[in-house]
Write a protein that holds these residues in place. Structure first.
Motif, PDB file in Angstrom:
ATOM      1  N   ILE A  81      -5.331   5.634   2.177  1.00 23.38           N
ATOM      2  CA  ILE A  81      -4.189   4.718   2.318  1.00 23.38           C
ATOM      3  C   ILE A  81      -3.307   5.161   3.474  1.00 23.38           C
ATOM      4  O   ILE A  81      -2.796   4.343   4.239  1.00 23.38           O
ATOM      5  CB  ILE A  81      -3.381   4.652   1.002  1.00 23.38           C
ATOM      6  N   MET A  82      -3.130   6.480   3.623  1.00 20.02           N
ATOM      7  CA  MET A  82      -2.342   6.990   4.743  1.00 20.02           C
ATOM      8  C   MET A  82      -2.968   6.588   6.073  1.00 20.02           C
ATOM      9  O   MET A  82      -2.282   6.152   7.004  1.00 20.02           O
ATOM     10  CB  MET A  82      -2.242   8.517   4.658  1.00 20.02           C
ATOM     11  N   SER A 110      -7.997   8.280  -2.534  1.00 14.80           N
ATOM     12  CA  SER A 110      -7.236   7.124  -2.053  1.00 14.80           C
ATOM     13  C   SER A 110      -6.033   7.546  -1.213  1.00 14.80           C
ATOM     14  O   SER A 110      -5.578   6.788  -0.354  1.00 14.80           O
ATOM     15  CB  SER A 110      -6.753   6.279  -3.240  1.00 14.80           C
ATOM     16  N   ILE A 111      -5.516   8.745  -1.440  1.00 16.89           N
ATOM     17  CA  ILE A 111      -4.287   9.169  -0.761  1.00 16.89           C
ATOM     18  C   ILE A 111      -4.464   9.251   0.758  1.00 16.89           C
ATOM     19  O   ILE A 111      -3.750   8.568   1.502  1.00 16.89           O
ATOM     20  CB  ILE A 111      -3.772  10.493  -1.352  1.00 16.89           C
ATOM     21  N   THR A 169       1.858   1.752  -3.634  1.00 14.48           N
ATOM     22  CA  THR A 169       0.800   2.328  -4.470  1.00 14.48           C
ATOM     23  C   THR A 169       0.516   3.779  -4.079  1.00 14.48           C
ATOM     24  O   THR A 169       0.145   4.591  -4.934  1.00 14.48           O
ATOM     25  CB  THR A 169      -0.497   1.504  -4.366  1.00 14.48           C
ATOM     26  N   LEU A 170       0.692   4.094  -2.801  1.00 22.63           N
ATOM     27  CA  LEU A 170       0.534   5.480  -2.359  1.00 22.63           C
ATOM     28  C   LEU A 170       1.544   6.381  -3.057  1.00 22.63           C
ATOM     29  O   LEU A 170       1.198   7.470  -3.546  1.00 22.63           O
ATOM     30  CB  LEU A 170       0.718   5.580  -0.847  1.00 22.63           C
ATOM     31  N   HIS A 217       0.827  -1.206   0.000  1.00 23.02           N
ATOM     32  CA  HIS A 217       0.000   0.000   0.000  1.00 23.02           C
ATOM     33  C   HIS A 217       0.867   1.264   0.000  1.00 23.02           C
ATOM     34  O   HIS A 217       0.506   2.266  -0.615  1.00 23.02           O
ATOM     35  CB  HIS A 217      -0.954   0.002   1.196  1.00 23.02           C
TER      36      HIS A 217
END
Length: 267
Positions: A197-198, A193-194, A51-52, A48
């Motif tokens: 995911i964080m 998503s940013i 991808t981030l 992850h």
């Protein structure tokens, strides 16, 4: 974990994270269908992170805009494009954080990691995506993202905690129903998503750091690197294709995979 397994997991995560086909569903299915050992939280967090990095690089202008506006937003001044974007991303992330905490604390997140659940969510939400993409008007663009729409898409995003739903797929579905064109729907979904995911990384990061050793750190670094490269490639291809292609190919894939998985689950 062998190098081949690490690369395979990273490629699956990278390719499927931003396509509306559910990366978490594929990662859950891999050990279920192949007999391989579950990759564990270290690798989950590592891919992850990869991808981030990919989505932040691809949308670096939007990321820079939000980061520069963050100080003004934190002081209550939502009077610039950057502050507004940072504020809307924060608002859109709240539902999935709250829902994620509930699932994590109750253990329901593990209970839903089954082939049957993923089969149903692949099938049902694939059809919902098709319906939304065909029905939704194309009258809005990402620049006109509103508070109401951010809240609505945030609620849709919380549903993606069910494995197989697809975070990108369900937020794109919500955006298309709200009237955003395909490219804008995907853009908003990727930006959402940013922080998501964080938040996931922060939630699991403490547990991972406390249990990781040198070998796990090495495996995580390898997985993150391959996930970054594959995610960046998949994201670039999808965003270009959306200028001329609908989401139907992804729907066909989801429906076909969902039917196969349901056949396996109930055989």
């Amino acid at each position: 974990m062998t190098l081949w397994n690490l690369i395979l997991l990273a490629l699956i995560q990278g390719i499927t994270e931003f396509l509306p086909v559910s990366s978490s569903g594929h990662l859950v299915l891999l050990p279920n269908l192949t007999g391989l050992a579950d990759q564990g939280q270290v690798i989950d967090v590592a891919v992850h992170v990869g991808t981030l990095g990919a989505v932040m690089l691809y949308f670096w202008r939007d990321v820079r805009l939000a980061v520069t506006g963050l100080p003004r937003m934190l002081t209550g001044r939502i009077d610039t494009a950057g502050a507004r974007l940072a504020f809307l991303l924060m608002i859109a992330t709240i539902p999935v954080i709250l829902a994620g905490l509930v699932l994590h604390l109750t253990g329901l997140d593990d209970a839903m990691r089954s082939v049957a659940v993923i089969g149903w969510t692949m099938l049902v939400f694939g059809l919902v995506l098709y319906w939304a993409d065909q029905r939704g008007p194309k009258v809005k663009q990402a620049a006109g993202w509103s508070l109401k729409d951010a809240i609505t898409m945030g609620l849709w995003q919380a549903v993606a905690l069910i494995p197989g739903t697809s975070r990108s797929g369900i937020t794109i579905t919500g955006a298309r129903l709200l009237g955003y064109d395909r490219e804008s729907a995907a853009r908003l979904s990727m930006l959402m998503s940013i922080p998501t995911i964080m938040a996931s990384g922060i939630l699991l990061g403490g547990e991972v750091i406390a249990t990781a050793d040198a070998a796990a750190a090495r495996d995580g670094a390898i997985a993150a690197g391959f996930a970054f490269v594959s995610a960046l490639a998949a994201l670039s291809i999808m965003m270009r294709l959306l200028r001329s292609v609908s989401f139907t190919p992804y729907v066909i894939y989801r429906v076909a995979l969902g039917v196969i998985l349901l056949g396996i689950a109930y055989s």
